[in-house]
Design an enzyme around this catalytic site. Structure first.
Site, PDB file in Angstrom:
ATOM      1  N   ARG A  25       8.408  47.501  -9.363  1.00 25.44           N
ATOM      2  CA  ARG A  25       7.013  47.849  -9.061  1.00 25.44           C
ATOM      3  C   ARG A  25       6.091  46.628  -9.080  1.00 25.44           C
ATOM      4  O   ARG A  25       4.922  46.729  -9.437  1.00 25.44           O
ATOM      5  CB  ARG A  25       6.466  48.902 -10.057  1.00 25.44           C
ATOM      6  CG  ARG A  25       7.045  50.281  -9.890  1.00 25.44           C
ATOM      7  CD  ARG A  25       6.346  51.035  -8.764  1.00 25.44           C
ATOM      8  NE  ARG A  25       7.005  52.300  -8.503  1.00 25.44           N
ATOM      9  CZ  ARG A  25       6.658  53.459  -9.049  1.00 25.44           C
ATOM     10  NH1 ARG A  25       5.633  53.528  -9.855  1.00 25.44           N
ATOM     11  NH2 ARG A  25       7.330  54.544  -8.760  1.00 25.44           N
ATOM     12  N   ARG A  29      -0.428  48.915  -8.897  1.00 24.36           N
ATOM     13  CA  ARG A  29      -1.841  49.074  -9.257  1.00 24.36           C
ATOM     14  C   ARG A  29      -2.340  48.142 -10.350  1.00 24.36           C
ATOM     15  O   ARG A  29      -3.532  48.086 -10.613  1.00 24.36           O
ATOM     16  CB  ARG A  29      -2.099  50.527  -9.665  1.00 24.36           C
ATOM     17  CG  ARG A  29      -2.118  51.463  -8.482  1.00 24.36           C
ATOM     18  CD  ARG A  29      -1.915  52.902  -8.920  1.00 24.36           C
ATOM     19  NE  ARG A  29      -0.594  53.059  -9.506  1.00 24.36           N
ATOM     20  CZ  ARG A  29      -0.120  54.208  -9.961  1.00 24.36           C
ATOM     21  NH1 ARG A  29      -0.853  55.280  -9.955  1.00 24.36           N
ATOM     22  NH2 ARG A  29       1.106  54.284 -10.457  1.00 24.36           N
ATOM     23  N   ARG A  38      -4.663  48.996  -0.778  1.00 23.97           N
ATOM     24  CA  ARG A  38      -4.424  50.437  -0.791  1.00 23.97           C
ATOM     25  C   ARG A  38      -5.699  51.175  -0.377  1.00 23.97           C
ATOM     26  O   ARG A  38      -5.639  52.148   0.375  1.00 23.97           O
ATOM     27  CB  ARG A  38      -3.998  50.862  -2.191  1.00 23.97           C
ATOM     28  CG  ARG A  38      -3.606  52.304  -2.333  1.00 23.97           C
ATOM     29  CD  ARG A  38      -3.136  52.477  -3.772  1.00 23.97           C
ATOM     30  NE  ARG A  38      -2.785  53.822  -4.123  1.00 23.97           N
ATOM     31  CZ  ARG A  38      -3.657  54.775  -4.433  1.00 23.97           C
ATOM     32  NH1 ARG A  38      -4.947  54.534  -4.372  1.00 23.97           N
ATOM     33  NH2 ARG A  38      -3.220  55.960  -4.797  1.00 23.97           N
ATOM     34  N   ASP A  75       8.751  54.091  -0.715  1.00 23.86           N
ATOM     35  CA  ASP A  75       8.986  54.981  -1.853  1.00 23.86           C
ATOM     36  C   ASP A  75      10.274  55.759  -1.643  1.00 23.86           C
ATOM     37  O   ASP A  75      10.656  56.026  -0.504  1.00 23.86           O
ATOM     38  CB  ASP A  75       7.819  55.950  -2.053  1.00 23.86           C
ATOM     39  CG  ASP A  75       7.843  56.565  -3.444  1.00 23.86           C
ATOM     40  OD1 ASP A  75       7.340  55.918  -4.373  1.00 23.86           O
ATOM     41  OD2 ASP A  75       8.405  57.662  -3.601  1.00 23.86           O
ATOM     42  N   TYR A 152      13.485  65.767  -7.391  1.00 27.66           N
ATOM     43  CA  TYR A 152      12.124  65.952  -6.850  1.00 27.66           C
ATOM     44  C   TYR A 152      12.104  67.020  -5.762  1.00 27.66           C
ATOM     45  O   TYR A 152      11.165  67.807  -5.656  1.00 27.66           O
ATOM     46  CB  TYR A 152      11.580  64.628  -6.298  1.00 27.66           C
ATOM     47  CG  TYR A 152      11.243  63.626  -7.389  1.00 27.66           C
ATOM     48  CD1 TYR A 152       9.995  63.656  -8.014  1.00 27.66           C
ATOM     49  CD2 TYR A 152      12.160  62.666  -7.803  1.00 27.66           C
ATOM     50  CE1 TYR A 152       9.684  62.753  -9.022  1.00 27.66           C
ATOM     51  CE2 TYR A 152      11.859  61.764  -8.813  1.00 27.66           C
ATOM     52  CZ  TYR A 152      10.617  61.807  -9.418  1.00 27.66           C
ATOM     53  OH  TYR A 152      10.310  60.932 -10.420  1.00 27.66           O
TER      54      TYR A 152
HETATM   55  O1  CP3 Z   1       9.034  48.280  -6.856  1.00 30.25           O
HETATM   56  C1  CP3 Z   1       8.250  48.087  -5.913  1.00 30.25           C
HETATM   57  O2  CP3 Z   1       7.246  47.325  -6.012  1.00 30.25           O
HETATM   58  C2  CP3 Z   1       8.608  48.643  -4.533  1.00 30.25           C
HETATM   59  C3  CP3 Z   1       8.037  49.909  -4.189  1.00 30.25           C
HETATM   60  C4  CP3 Z   1       8.451  51.150  -4.950  1.00 30.25           C
HETATM   61  C5  CP3 Z   1       7.535  52.209  -5.215  1.00 30.25           C
HETATM   62  N1  CP3 Z   1       8.226  53.248  -5.739  1.00 30.25           N
HETATM   63  C6  CP3 Z   1       6.097  52.163  -4.911  1.00 30.25           C
HETATM   64  C7  CP3 Z   1       5.193  53.144  -5.553  1.00 30.25           C
HETATM   65  C8  CP3 Z   1       9.694  51.565  -5.423  1.00 30.25           C
HETATM   66  C9  CP3 Z   1      11.009  50.817  -5.473  1.00 30.25           C
HETATM   67  C10 CP3 Z   1       9.534  52.904  -5.906  1.00 30.25           C
HETATM   68  C11 CP3 Z   1      10.647  53.710  -6.432  1.00 30.25           C
HETATM   69  C12 CP3 Z   1      10.386  55.049  -6.949  1.00 30.25           C
HETATM   70  N2  CP3 Z   1       9.459  55.965  -6.517  1.00 30.25           N
HETATM   71  C13 CP3 Z   1      11.149  55.668  -7.965  1.00 30.25           C
HETATM   72  C14 CP3 Z   1      12.361  55.052  -8.634  1.00 30.25           C
HETATM   73  C15 CP3 Z   1      12.015  54.029  -9.645  1.00 30.25           C
HETATM   74  C16 CP3 Z   1      11.290  54.567 -10.871  1.00 30.25           C
HETATM   75  O3  CP3 Z   1      10.130  54.197 -11.039  1.00 30.25           O
HETATM   76  O4  CP3 Z   1      11.927  55.305 -11.650  1.00 30.25           O
HETATM   77  C17 CP3 Z   1      10.630  56.948  -8.175  1.00 30.25           C
HETATM   78  C18 CP3 Z   1      11.122  57.955  -9.191  1.00 30.25           C
HETATM   79  C19 CP3 Z   1       9.556  57.136  -7.250  1.00 30.25           C
HETATM   80  C20 CP3 Z   1       8.743  58.360  -7.040  1.00 30.25           C
HETATM   81  C21 CP3 Z   1       7.301  58.114  -7.295  1.00 30.25           C
HETATM   82  N3  CP3 Z   1       6.492  57.334  -6.503  1.00 30.25           N
HETATM   83  C22 CP3 Z   1       6.522  58.619  -8.358  1.00 30.25           C
HETATM   84  C23 CP3 Z   1       7.042  59.507  -9.473  1.00 30.25           C
HETATM   85  C24 CP3 Z   1       5.232  58.128  -8.180  1.00 30.25           C
HETATM   86  C25 CP3 Z   1       4.008  58.490  -8.989  1.00 30.25           C
HETATM   87  C26 CP3 Z   1       3.962  57.758 -10.281  1.00 30.25           C
HETATM   88  C27 CP3 Z   1       3.024  56.608 -10.190  1.00 30.25           C
HETATM   89  O5  CP3 Z   1       3.392  55.511 -10.648  1.00 30.25           O
HETATM   90  O6  CP3 Z   1       1.902  56.819  -9.699  1.00 30.25           O
HETATM   91  C28 CP3 Z   1       5.234  57.293  -7.038  1.00 30.25           C
HETATM   92  C29 CP3 Z   1       4.090  56.546  -6.484  1.00 30.25           C
HETATM   93  C30 CP3 Z   1       4.286  55.078  -6.244  1.00 30.25           C
HETATM   94  N4  CP3 Z   1       5.382  54.496  -5.690  1.00 30.25           N
HETATM   95  C31 CP3 Z   1       3.316  54.058  -6.500  1.00 30.25           C
HETATM   96  C32 CP3 Z   1       3.881  52.851  -6.065  1.00 30.25           C
HETATM   97  C33 CP3 Z   1       3.234  51.490  -6.065  1.00 30.25           C
HETATM   98  C34 CP3 Z   1       1.916  54.281  -7.049  1.00 30.25           C
HETATM   99  C35 CP3 Z   1       1.119  54.881  -5.942  1.00 30.25           C
HETATM  100  C36 CP3 Z   1      -0.310  54.448  -5.883  1.00 30.25           C
HETATM  101  O7  CP3 Z   1      -0.609  53.332  -5.432  1.00 30.25           O
HETATM  102  O8  CP3 Z   1      -1.129  55.284  -6.269  1.00 30.25           O
END
Ligand code: CP3
Length: 344
Positions: A25, A29, A38, A75, A152
């Site tokens: 990640r 944010r 964003r 994602d 999910y």
């Molecule tokens: O790592 C990176 O920088 C690359 C991008 C990336 C994102 N999600 C961007 C993201 C990667 C590799 C993921 C993987 C992901 N997404 C996983 C597996 C890894 C982990 O964290 O366990 C999972 C389970 C998801 C599903 C997901 N996406 C959830 C549960 C959420 C909400 C939780 C949160 O942090 O808000 C997301 C949103 C998400 N994916 C964000 C980002 C940067 C935040 C969204 C925003 O900008 O509001």
């Protein structure tokens, strides 16, 4: 030809004097520049599907910190969307999807061949990144592991214990396995298309692997990872695969050998010394600093970073966190972690 980029050298099994580093990640944010882009995109999904802006946020942490790898900004839930599920994000809460709980829900999903219609912008992001990344930076593509993606799709949201997915796997095993097979086939095609577009490594995120125990872990975490890795290796033998069976505990032992992955990513519930003895014996490992250090910083961050580097110094290692960095993290703590790793 032997690889020259540090991440690729570690993935090929080389023990480097300083471990290469990137961060789960890393585009997120906690960075003001991410929040600005964003806002420009409108919302998270619009950002994912806008190749220029998705490439921009992927590059931001590379410019700021000089990480050794960039991870494609996308994602794991885009694949279910491409398979026909509805997907949206509720601000402050997380993802929501239409659910797959009965045969009729499954029958509404589309065929694997159709995923690229939705996912084409993601491949365009990969192509832009390959042009714009510094020559020394490795580009990592990714997808969710079938089990994690299924949790999910079945629940329609994130769940603390994945109870709806466990219930379906016990009460309607045939439907559960059909769903897993569809996701597995889609994941292979999705990762292959990322590789065709220029991804140099792929990572499979099984964030909820830890809730599968015993035989269920073998069938629904290990076996899909093996199948995806074998299919990709048959077509792209030189593309390394990273597996991340998060919270697998003792199931980390032998995971690389059984699945064929080139590297196993470690969460922070296992100690680095234990991982050196039981996991790194089979090849490269990645991880495992607690992401809470990126919030709290201080001497504990430096001490734990040094301890992990030292414990894993006798084999191939890529430094990383044990899970994604959180929005409340301090960007200065990330710099401190990098400086500590690179100071040796
Ligand atoms: O790592 C990176 O920088 C690359 C991008 C990336 C994102 N999600 C961007 C993201 C990667 C590799 C993921 C993987 C992901 N997404 C996983 C597996 C890894 C982990 O964290 O366990 C999972 C389970 C998801 C599903 C997901 N996406 C959830 C549960 C959420 C909400 C939780 C949160 O942090 O808000 C997301 C949103 C998400 N994916 C964000 C980002 C940067 C935040 C969204 C925003 O900008 O509001």
């Amino acid at each position: 030809m032997a690889p020259t980029k540090t991440i690729l050298r570690a993935l090929a099994g080389e023990t480097l004097p300083t471990p290469p580093i990137w961060m789960m990640r890393q585009a997120g944010r906690y960075l003001p520049e991410y929040k600005a882009t964003r806002a420009q995109a409108g919302d998270f999904l619009s950002l994912c599907y806008n190749p220029d802006l998705a490439a921009e946020v992927t590059l931001q942490p590379i410019r700021r910190y000089g990480f050794d790898a960039a991870i494609l900004f996308a994602d794991i839930l885009l694949l279910p969307q491409a398979l026909g599920a509805d997907l949206w994000f509720v601000t402050g809460e997380g993802p929501r999807l239409s659910t797959v709980q009965i045969q009729a829900d499954f029958d509404k999903l589309g065929p694997v061949e159709d995923i690229h219609e939705t996912l084409n912008p993601i491949y365009e992001t990969v192509r832009i990144l390959r042009r714009e990344l510094p020559a020394e930076t490795t580009l990592i593509g990714f997808a969710g592991a079938p089990w994690t993606v299924a949790t999910y799709m079945i629940a329609g949201q994130g769940t603390p214990d994945q109870a709806p997915a466990h219930a379906l796997r016990q009460e309607n095993t045939a439907l559960f396995e059909a769903l897993l097979a569809r996701i597995t086939a889609g994941t292979i095609d999705y990762l292959a298309a990322q590789i065709e577009a220029g991804a140099e490594v792929v990572k499979i995120f099984d964030s909820w692997a830890g809730s599968l125990k015993g035989e269920a872990f073998q069938k629904y975490a290990l076996e899909p990872a093996r199948e995806i890795t074998a299919a990709l290796k048959a077509r792209y033998p030189h593309i390394p695969v990273i597996g991340f069976p998060r919270e697998a505990g003792d199931n980390y032992i032998g995971f690389a050998k059984a699945t064929g992955v080139d590297c196993v990513a470690l969460d922070n519930s296992v100690s680095a010394a234990w991982a050196a003895q039981h996991v790194q014996v089979d090849g490269c490992v990645q991880g495992n600093l607690a992401s809470s250090h990126m919030v709290t910083g201080g001497q504990a961050l430096v001490d734990d970073t040094r301890a992990i580097v030292k414990a894993l110094s006798k084999g191939p290692h890529i430094f990383n966190l044990g899970h994604g960095i959180t929005p409340d993290a301090d960007p200065d703590n990330v710099q401190r972690m990098i400086d500590t790793v690179r100071a040796g």
